[in-house]
Design an enzyme around this catalytic site. Structure first.
Site, PDB file in Angstrom:
ATOM      1  CE  LYS A   1      -4.368  -1.785   1.564  1.00 35.15           C
ATOM      2  NZ  LYS A   1      -5.506  -1.707   2.488  1.00 35.15           N
TER       3      LYS A   1
ATOM      4  CE  LYS B   1      -7.535 -11.637  -5.969  1.00 35.01           C
ATOM      5  NZ  LYS B   1      -7.035 -11.676  -4.591  1.00 35.01           N
TER       6      LYS B   1
ATOM      7  CE  LYS C   1     -14.611  -0.550  -6.313  1.00 35.00           C
ATOM      8  NZ  LYS C   1     -15.227   0.359  -5.368  1.00 35.00           N
TER       9      LYS C   1
END
Ligand code: TRP
Length: 334
Positions: free
Chosen positions: A109, A196, A199
């Site tokens: 992140k 995969k 979103k």
């Protein structure tokens, strides 16, 4: 009955990957375990966000979960149980700085933030995120945590924290939670089946569980089937993904007959796509109906979720009374 806890961030849409990878399994676990499922809104504050959207997405995710079959009494919103934060503070002194720096999700992140801005702000919240996750789990003495492989490291940290706490205070107080990995189908992006379904890749890369039928059909119709780099005699990732979707939707009859066509070299992609689109539409229609019913009665349902959160909070408060006792904090006036 053993305890299960899991959490999902209020990210906006819920897609087929989320459903087959997590939510479907949660619904099933409810008959075998005492379950607590949380919309973890505190966790969503660790990355840049918009407050109006956070609140909206939090309720929306709670509604989605109900529409999918999560039972009201098992559902709560994390921030309506603020004791999670109190425990996270206590556990923050049980986890080490070094341990947290090794968390790959934190690194990922951080990289993601720095991609758009190399001087991006990285919050303490993002760093201590796994400690809050440990608190989410330990506060209910959960034995099992259904999660994907990406959460394995966080689960291990939760176990280490529990054990260290128990050693420090000379008491087998916290349960060491085990991950509950279940075989779940791996759903890929229809627009790029090398990745995969997610979103974060953008709108065309995920199929919204509560989306419009037309859009679902269009997305399947334009799903990538051949990428050109599939070795001779092997099924391409895109076609494999369509078959996987049929399997996930439990349309085995259609699956097997289309697979026979494939093996005979006679498969028409348009037939496969039609079958997949029908399967998805049949799957999501009842969810959408329940969601519409919830929206029609939104205020009452919000009230019910507040109540179920308040009831679940009682467990968390009891844990905190015991933790205060064990760790040397004064008793609260009740
Ligand atoms: N970190 C999890 C995720 O990103 C979400 C989460 C927060 C969670 N608290 C939890 C999952 C507790 C399981 C148990 O998906």
């Amino acid at each position: 009955m053993k305890n299960v806890l899991s959490g999902i961030q209020p990210t906006g849409d819920l897609h087929l990957g989320n459903y087959f990878g997590a939510v479907k399994n949660w619904v099933k676990l409810q008959s075998e375990y005492k379950c607590h499922f949380s919309v973890v809104d505190y966790h969503s504050m660790t990355m840049p966000y918009n407050p109006i959207q956070l609140r909206e997405n939090t309720w929306k995710m709670a509604f989605y979960l109900l529409a999918c079959g999560v039972k009201l009494e098992n559902l709560f919103i994390q921030s309506l149980v603020p004791e999670h934060l109190e425990l996270a503070w206590v556990l923050g002194s049980t986890a080490s700085y070094g341990e947290l720096t090794r968390m790959t999700q934190f690194k990922d992140k951080t990289d993601q933030l720095k991609e758009s801005d190399k001087d991006a702000f990285v919050s303490v919240g993002l760093f201590s995120y796994p400690v809050l996750q440990a608190a989410d789990i330990l506060i209910y003495h959960a034995e099992y945590v259904p999660v994907g492989k990406d959460q394995e490291q966080h689960l291990e940290l939760s176990r280490n924290i529990a054990q260290r706490f128990n050693n420090q205070f000379g008491k087998e107080y916290f349960v060491q939670p085990e991950p509950l990995f279940t075989e779940t189908p791996k759903i890929l992006s229809p627009a790029d089946p090398t990745r995969k379904m997610s979103k974060s890749l953008g709108e065309k890369h995920y199929i919204n569980l509560f989306g419009e039928e037309d859009r679902v059909r269009k997305q399947i119709k334009s799903a990538v089937t051949d990428t050109g780099d599939t070795p001779e005699g092997e099924m391409s990732a895109g076609v494999g993904n369509l078959f996987e979707l049929l399997r996930a939707c439990e349309q085995m009859e259609a699956h097997d007959s289309l697979m026979d066509d494939y093996k005979a070299g006679a498969l028409r992609y348009s037939d496969l796509k039609e079958a997949v689109a029908n399967a998805i539409v049949d799957l999501i229609n009842p969810f959408k109906e329940r969601y519409e019913a919830i929206l029609a009665d939104k205020k009452a349902v919000k009230g019910q979720i507040q109540e179920s959160s308040a009831a679940i909070r009682q467990i968390a408060r009891q844990t905190m009374r015991e933790v205060r006792e064990i760790t040397g904090l004064p008793t609260l006036r009740s």
